[in-house]
Design an enzyme around this catalytic site. Sequence first.
Site, PDB file in Angstrom:
ATOM      1  N   HIS A  56      47.976 -18.115   8.934  1.00  0.00           N
ATOM      2  CA  HIS A  56      46.523 -18.266   8.850  1.00  0.00           C
ATOM      3  C   HIS A  56      45.895 -17.080   8.140  1.00  0.00           C
ATOM      4  CE1 HIS A  56      42.296 -17.920  10.039  1.00  0.00           C
ATOM      5  NE2 HIS A  56      42.317 -19.239   9.928  1.00  0.00           N
TER       6      HIS A  56
ATOM      7  N   ASP B 241      39.190 -26.673   0.268  1.00  0.00           N
ATOM      8  CA  ASP B 241      39.023 -25.895   1.490  1.00  0.00           C
ATOM      9  C   ASP B 241      38.320 -26.688   2.593  1.00  0.00           C
ATOM     10  OD1 ASP B 241      38.940 -23.907   3.381  1.00  0.00           O
ATOM     11  OD2 ASP B 241      38.039 -22.407   2.105  1.00  0.00           O
TER      12      ASP B 241
ATOM     13  N   HIS C  76      41.788 -17.454  -1.535  1.00  0.00           N
ATOM     14  CA  HIS C  76      40.537 -16.708  -1.660  1.00  0.00           C
ATOM     15  C   HIS C  76      40.767 -15.352  -2.342  1.00  0.00           C
ATOM     16  CE1 HIS C  76      38.794 -19.851   0.679  1.00  0.00           C
ATOM     17  NE2 HIS C  76      39.401 -19.492   1.802  1.00  0.00           N
TER      18      HIS C  76
END
Length: 479
Positions: free
Chosen positions: A207, A324, A273
């Site tokens: 994550h 996303d 990102h």
Amino acid sequence: MKSYWFASAYLPGGWEKAVKISVTERGYIDAIAIGASPEGATAFSGFALPGFPNIHSHAFQRAMTGLSEVTTSPKDTFWTWRNVMYQYANAITPSDQTAIAAQLYMEMLKTGYTSVGEFHYLHHRPDGTSFDHPAEMSDAVITAAEQTGIGLTHLPVLYMSGDFGNAPLKPEQGRFFNKVEHFQRLLCGLSERLSTSASARLGIAFHSLRAVPPEAIAETLTLLNQLDDTAPIHIHVAEQTLEVEACIRWSGRRPVEWLLEHCDIDNRWCLVHATHLNDGEIAGIATSGAVVGLCPTTEANLGDGLFPMPAYLRQGGKFAIGSDSNTSVSPIEELRWLEYGQRLAHRQRNVINNNLNNNLNNSLNNNHNSNALNNNGTQHTARCLVDHALADGAAALGRRTGALAAGHLADIIVLEETAPCLYAKPHQYLLDALVFSGNVNCVRDVLAAGKWVVTNYRHICEDKITGDYFASIKRLQKY
């Protein structure tokens, strides 16, 4: 073997006319002929090009679109948005997950995505207890992909802590949690299930550095390499400035610095990102061969910031796009806003194209999924955007897609030649017109792994998929 004839098609060398593409029963391109007769083939008018890879999706978040656009704090940020997301995430059942993901994947196909990386962290019941079948929620995602026909790179997420230093999770994060040994069993089971799949493959995701202790990263990578040493590896990193500051307090290093020092970052990795970087991190990612996964509509929606694109491109860095949180589902919009964000930041036009380095051509040509810039670059900004999204997106998903070439998956989208924004445009301007002409969807037909899943703007299972979605949303609105 089936054959399809296209009036025009975007091949690795550029646009060609009268293109016949032969497709195997397994859904791969067998051969391509240019200047061919349509005899013996199913003929299509319009403009054919490769389907786009979507490298980053949280499918369940599509259902909460519009529900977080309410002021909750004088300084609303990603962190306040996250509270709304947790509330919604904890209401979703396995059947909801299938219905929402199927609706989303159908929308992706209809707008030109033919494959998706599902960054999946809804593993358990809302109270954190396991389902009787530990892969219940993963199975829901895989079922949705099978229903729609989209190519899936399934990325089960390891999520263990609430912040750097192994801080405990919040109660609302309970369904995300796995111990390393439980996650390994999940991976082994999914590896066995997907080993025979024609359209899905397995990767993994961490994550974030704040959510996975270093020893767990190392142990999980060891197992993954035993299962499949080519499997993609994804991670959220450096999305928020608070994350960067917290990482420095924890380790003395910025997030990407820490990754580059402690992990063997290479072309299997996708850094999602990577918004807040210093010069050393920019150079390190570009040198590593990893792909940066950019999601402009979500990054704008959450107020994340803008990726330092010019410096990254000048060093030959790779990038791809994702949807996303799925506030928007369109590869064209992601590409357009990827360029527009840079124009606003730098007060220039054609920023991405102007900062490409000649080394990029070598990088793309060395990538087996490449849809390379064979003409030593191009003056057309949209071609640069599209070529990266295709080649680097395919690499990030670990899929043979992203190019109309023999040996690649027959992932093909067909644009309507009478769409006003495309009509009578010279071929060299078609991609520019597609990307920079607004929000009218020009994708008429979609072939995914050799199967026509969208014809004349409609998905082959549209009524059932949308009906199931409506039923789930009606129930979820009670929360």
